[in-house]
Write an enzyme that holds these catalytic residues in place. Sequence first.
Site, PDB file in Angstrom:
ATOM      1  N   ARG A  97       0.662  -1.226   0.066  1.00  0.00           N
ATOM      2  CA  ARG A  97      -0.136  -0.001  -0.003  1.00  0.00           C
ATOM      3  C   ARG A  97       0.952   1.152   0.029  1.00  0.00           C
ATOM      4  O   ARG A  97       0.347   2.366  -0.229  1.00  0.00           O
ATOM      5  CB  ARG A  97      -0.926  -0.139   1.194  1.00  0.00           C
ATOM      6  N   LYS A 127      27.706  26.578   5.991  1.00  0.00           N
ATOM      7  CA  LYS A 127      27.983  24.727   5.691  1.00  0.00           C
ATOM      8  C   LYS A 127      29.332  24.688   6.475  1.00  0.00           C
ATOM      9  O   LYS A 127      30.555  25.425   5.813  1.00  0.00           O
ATOM     10  CB  LYS A 127      28.019  24.632   4.434  1.00  0.00           C
ATOM     11  N   ASN A 147       0.727   1.878   7.355  1.00  0.00           N
ATOM     12  CA  ASN A 147       0.569   0.932   6.071  1.00  0.00           C
ATOM     13  C   ASN A 147       0.601   1.754   4.545  1.00  0.00           C
ATOM     14  O   ASN A 147       0.588   0.893   3.761  1.00  0.00           O
ATOM     15  CB  ASN A 147      -0.486  -0.013   6.370  1.00  0.00           C
TER      16      ASN A 147
END
Length: 455
Positions: free
Chosen positions: A19, A339, A232
């Site tokens: 699913r 960064k 699910n």
Amino acid sequence: MSTTREFAAIILAAGKGTRMKSDLHKVLHPIAGRAMLHHLMASVDELGPRHTVVVVGSGREQIEAAVAGRAATALQEPQLGTGHAVQQAQGSLAGFDGDVLVLYGDVPFVRAETMRRMLDRLHEADAPASVVLGFEPEDTLRYGRVIAAADGTIEKMVEHKDATEDERACRLCNSGLMAMRAADLFDLLGRVGNDNAAGEYYLVDVVNVARDDGRKSAVVVTDDPAEVAGINSRAELAGAEAQWQAFRREEAMANGASLRAPDTVFFSYDTQVGRDVTIEPNVVFGPGVTVADGAHIKAFCHIEGATIGEGCEVGPFARLRPGAVMERGAKVGNFVEMKKAVLGEGAKASHLTYLGDAEVGAGANIGAGTITCNYDGYFKHKTVIGERAFIGSNSALIAPVRIGADAIVAAGSAVSRDVDAGELRMVRAEQMVKPGWADRFHDAMKKKKAAEKKG
């Protein structure tokens, strides 16, 4: 948190998860930046298990890589039900005579304290053969019922479709999670049959086998049905994310942080937020972020792998990437990106700046449009800016380069050599002035355009 007896955890994760409609195994889909399987394993680890065994099937290579070094795996092939799945872990637990928790990889939010309650109940005076985790959902229609006596011993377990009207009135449902002694678990499973419509071996049938032996089982009830919610589908995954985020927001505010628009703030599983922190709307935290007391995170920031010090100010519209460190009282403003860079105490980069592979000293000021040119196409290089240095707007610092303490880099400079402490560095082309040139140019262009129109 630890138990007084050794225990093992068996986590079932062999299903295909069709699913989800995904190439990624269902239990590896992330919630708050962490795979749902890893959420569950973190709770198990709080109790200090002797063994953890993950039962795999479809997509086994992905799960084996995800749990390498943390858990053993056992293959279920073919997949013949939950009882059959648990049996596949028997080899991994050979010689182990402690307790066993049976959990599900797609039920990630079971708390460590709930697991411990199950294990503790297993060793109460009546010594139940098994302990089942029960819950009371708003909608009981999908779930099997646990018919229990007042003392919590199980009289009967029945699927909804097989229950009588009186049994359906019972709101206590079976989550599927169980605790048993290892010897009992595998003995009882060995006697479970598959005489059912699916031809599968169901774990819950051990309760019935034990009952036939004259032994009782017991139920422990969770006070939060969301704790045992299975995932699910993509919709259920989104619901689980919303559930987790709602809890984490409440926790942050209870611990002294102010969230201006809580529903728009998204935390990661490991985000640490101090007291008197203010977080404005639309802020996203990726993994690995620590925010110290008194910091102010303005709107529309994305922060990942960063450490933000006490009293710092971030944003709006700032991005802090892994390795970004802001020391006490530092500030980054709108459209600033960091960064693998350290911004020293009280240092500022207020506008339109990129600081990558850099070290900025205390009290330094980084002007608008400044960039550290850290990459030459092959390697990264470091920029070091000294204390109280002033970097003028629109400067390019071409690494590797060092700017000394109290130095000034004039606006518009492209600096490729070190600047000494206290020095002024100006790197610009000589300005050329041609009086009247622009007027003559405009006149010529206007005449040319007029001629084209006539033509």
